[in-house]
Scaffold this motif. Structure first.
Motif, short mmCIF file in Angstrom:
data_model
loop_
_atom_site.label_atom_id
_atom_site.label_comp_id
_atom_site.label_asym_id
_atom_site.label_seq_id
_atom_site.Cartn_x
_atom_site.Cartn_y
_atom_site.Cartn_z
N PRO A 180 0.56 -0.88 -0.01
CA PRO A 180 0.07 0.20 -0.55
C PRO A 180 0.77 1.34 -0.29
O PRO A 180 1.87 1.12 0.44
N TYR A 181 0.24 1.78 -0.94
CA TYR A 181 1.11 3.09 -0.42
C TYR A 181 1.08 4.32 1.10
O TYR A 181 0.14 4.50 1.58
N GLU A 182 2.43 3.71 1.11
CA GLU A 182 2.57 4.58 3.10
C GLU A 182 3.18 5.65 2.73
O GLU A 182 3.74 5.43 4.13
N ASP A 183 3.27 6.24 2.31
CA ASP A 183 4.24 8.18 2.19
C ASP A 183 2.84 8.99 3.31
O ASP A 183 2.10 8.73 2.85
N VAL A 184 3.94 9.13 4.22
CA VAL A 184 4.17 10.11 5.19
C VAL A 184 2.83 11.36 4.90
O VAL A 184 3.32 11.68 3.73
N GLY A 185 1.20 10.96 4.64
CA GLY A 185 0.97 12.77 4.93
C GLY A 185 0.95 13.22 5.99
O GLY A 185 1.19 13.98 6.38
N GLN A 186 0.61 14.52 5.20
CA GLN A 186 1.12 15.90 5.90
C GLN A 186 -0.55 17.32 5.88
O GLN A 186 -0.95 17.46 4.37
N ALA A 187 -0.43 18.32 7.00
CA ALA A 187 -1.64 18.31 6.93
C ALA A 187 -1.01 19.99 8.12
O ALA A 187 -0.40 19.94 8.39
N ARG A 188 -1.43 21.36 6.83
CA ARG A 188 -0.96 22.40 8.12
C ARG A 188 -1.79 23.55 8.13
O ARG A 188 -2.99 23.57 7.01
N ARG A 189 -2.54 23.98 8.98
CA ARG A 189 -3.81 25.02 8.77
C ARG A 189 -3.35 25.98 9.90
O ARG A 189 -2.39 26.34 10.54
N VAL A 190 -3.59 27.46 9.35
CA VAL A 190 -3.66 28.96 9.90
C VAL A 190 -5.32 29.22 9.90
O VAL A 190 -5.19 29.20 9.26
N SER A 191 -4.88 30.46 11.21
CA SER A 191 -6.26 30.33 11.64
C SER A 191 -5.61 31.70 12.13
O SER A 191 -4.82 32.04 13.02
N LEU A 192 -6.56 33.24 11.62
CA LEU A 192 -6.54 34.46 12.20
C LEU A 192 -7.78 34.58 12.66
O LEU A 192 -8.61 35.00 11.79
N ASN A 193 -8.00 35.10 13.99
CA ASN A 193 -9.20 35.45 14.07
C ASN A 193 -8.78 37.38 14.52
O ASN A 193 -8.34 36.97 15.59
N SER A 194 -9.52 38.11 13.81
CA SER A 194 -8.82 39.74 14.57
C SER A 194 -10.57 39.89 14.67
O SER A 194 -11.54 40.20 13.77
N SER A 195 -10.69 41.23 15.42
CA SER A 195 -11.79 42.17 15.85
C SER A 195 -11.17 43.87 15.88
O SER A 195 -9.92 44.00 16.58
N PHE A 196 -11.80 44.41 15.54
CA PHE A 196 -11.30 45.72 14.79
C PHE A 196 -12.67 45.93 16.30
O PHE A 196 -13.46 46.67 15.47
N ALA A 197 -11.93 46.76 17.43
CA ALA A 197 -13.41 47.13 17.87
C ALA A 197 -14.70 46.76 18.49
O ALA A 197 -15.01 45.14 18.29
N ASP A 198 -15.65 47.17 17.62
CA ASP A 198 -16.78 46.65 17.91
C ASP A 198 -17.60 46.71 16.18
O ASP A 198 -18.71 47.02 16.07
N PHE A 199 -16.18 47.13 15.73
CA PHE A 199 -17.12 47.77 14.45
C PHE A 199 -16.37 46.61 13.06
O PHE A 199 -17.33 46.43 11.55
N SER A 200 -15.87 45.95 13.37
CA SER A 200 -15.50 44.39 12.04
C SER A 200 -14.71 43.60 12.56
O SER A 200 -14.24 44.02 13.73
N THR A 201 -15.14 42.60 12.45
CA THR A 201 -14.21 40.91 12.68
C THR A 201 -13.51 41.13 11.14
O THR A 201 -14.09 40.50 9.77
N LEU A 202 -12.44 40.11 11.84
CA LEU A 202 -11.69 39.87 10.21
C LEU A 202 -11.64 38.29 10.55
O LEU A 202 -10.54 37.72 11.65
N ASP A 203 -11.68 37.35 9.40
CA ASP A 203 -11.47 35.89 9.96
C ASP A 203 -10.48 35.19 8.73
O ASP A 203 -10.79 35.22 7.56
N ILE A 204 -9.25 34.73 8.64
CA ILE A 204 -9.05 34.41 8.08
C ILE A 204 -7.89 32.76 7.77
O ILE A 204 -7.66 32.55 9.29
N ASP A 205 -8.15 32.19 6.82
CA ASP A 205 -7.83 30.30 7.08
C ASP A 205 -7.28 29.54 5.88
O ASP A 205 -7.81 30.01 4.97
N PHE A 206 -5.57 29.73 6.28
CA PHE A 206 -5.04 28.81 5.46
C PHE A 206 -5.01 27.27 5.83
O PHE A 206 -4.93 27.02 6.95
N GLU A 207 -4.76 26.19 4.29
CA GLU A 207 -5.17 24.62 4.89
C GLU A 207 -4.34 24.33 4.00
O GLU A 207 -4.36 24.63 2.40
#
Length: 358
Positions: A180-207
């Protein structure tokens, strides 16, 4: 030949018996073949494996001393009798003995990529056959290792016309898929959750996932074998924060961008490797890509104003809408869509004490 663990043992000085699939043949004429078929309840995918392996013991009949020196054993896998891969292997016939000679078992290992390679050179052909030494590879229809429903074992008498018929028994044992194919698989994930006072939010997710990274897969189901990357961004604005709080308005605005890109190991709906494609344009077509932009907005008032006019207009009204533009590319289809949607609601209620029924 070595018996699989647990199938052979000695108890009270007696050896256990090990069973094998046996195909008894009488008077198999030259140029003819006979097949045994096993129909599977669910389709199987063999893309996770490199080889198929099985053991064969071709034995002549004890009642007929005349037999061909060798025959060809047949191994066939596919969706049905019209779509399959087939391998024929020439083996020497073992004269009948009272006790089977374990040393005469023959093992065959089939490289699954060799079996599928003919479709790579002739992708539009519906049948083909190639001889490699004592082994003959062939296919019919449009088979794929992602959809195996039938398994065949058989024997073919390749003697010339007028040759000796075959009488005997072919034993098959320990069919398995290996490496069987037994090469090691890899997964990476980076998330950013930010808030600018109570006016705006920014969520970024990279996988990012390699093609060998797969979650637990149930038996018989196929792995995706796709290297993929995705970048998702969501930006929300609460525009009513720019207005006087006494107005009690809700003005949300949500902006979204979702992007994904995937490169499969195999071609779409096929068991052919994408890496073997020589045409750059065709190779680039074998990808999965999607890009989506969307904007959602809304308008409503939380509490009733003092003005009766505003109470029966703005307060009882709500607006919402969505604009979406999407692009999707698969090896078999390309689609671009633009969607607009708007909703207006007006809520007119009456006090329960002001409503009566006779």
């Amino acid at each position: 030949y070595t018996s699989p663990e647990g199938t052979f043992y000695i108890e009270n000085k007696k050896e256990s018996s090990e069973s094998a699939l046996s195909l008894g043949v009488q008077n198999l004429q030259p140029g003819h073949q006979i097949l045994l078929r096993q129909r599977l309840f669910d389709p199987y995918s063999l893309l996770s494996y490199s080889n198929a392996k099985y053991y064969v013991y071709p034995e002549a009949s004890d009642a007929n001393p005349f037999h061909p020196d060798s025959v060809e054993v047949v191994f066939r896998v596919g969706a049905d009798s019209l779509n399959y891969y087939q391998v024929r292997e020439r083996v020497a016939v073992v004269p009948y003995q009272q006790k089977m000679d374990k040393t005469r078992w023959q093992v065959f290992t089939i490289d699954l990529q060799d079996m599928t390679s003919m479709k790579q050179t002739s992708p539009d052909a519906t049948s083909g056959e190639v001889v490699m030494g004592s082994r003959t590879y062939g296919f019919k229809g449009n088979p794929t290792l992602t959809n195996v429903r039938d398994i065949f074992f058989g024997v073919y008498n390749y003697s010339p016309p007028g040759g000796t018929p075959f009488n005997g028994t072919i034993y098959y044992n320990d069919l398995m898929v290996t490496d069987p194919y037994e090469d090691v698989g890899q997964a990476r994930r980076v998330s950013l959750n930010s808030s600018f006072a109570d006016f705006s939010t920014l969520d970024i997710d990279f996988e990012d996932k390699s093609e060998n990274f797969n979650t637990t897969v149930q038996r018989g189901r196929a792995n995706t074998f796709t290297s993929s990357r995705s970048l998702n961004m969501n930006n929300k604005y609460f525009l009513h924060k720019l207005l006087p709080s006494s107005w009690n308005l809700d003005l949300p605005l949500s902006l979204t961008r979702n992007y994904s890109y995937g490169i499969p190991r195999f071609r779409a709906n096929s068991d052919l490797l994408r890496g073997n494609i020589t045409d750059p344009e065709e190779k680039n077509r074998e990808r999965n890509e999607s890009l989506l932009y969307s904007a959602d907005f809304g308008f409503s008032q939380r509490t009733a104003p003092r003005s009766k006019i505003l109470q029966y207009t703005i307060y009882r009204s709500s607006l919402s809408g969505r604009v979406e533009h999407s692009y999707r590319h698969t090896p078999t289809a390309v689609d671009t869509t633009l969607t607009r949607r708007g909703t207006y609601n007006y809520n007119l209620g009456f006090p329960s004490d002001a409503v009566s029924f006779p």
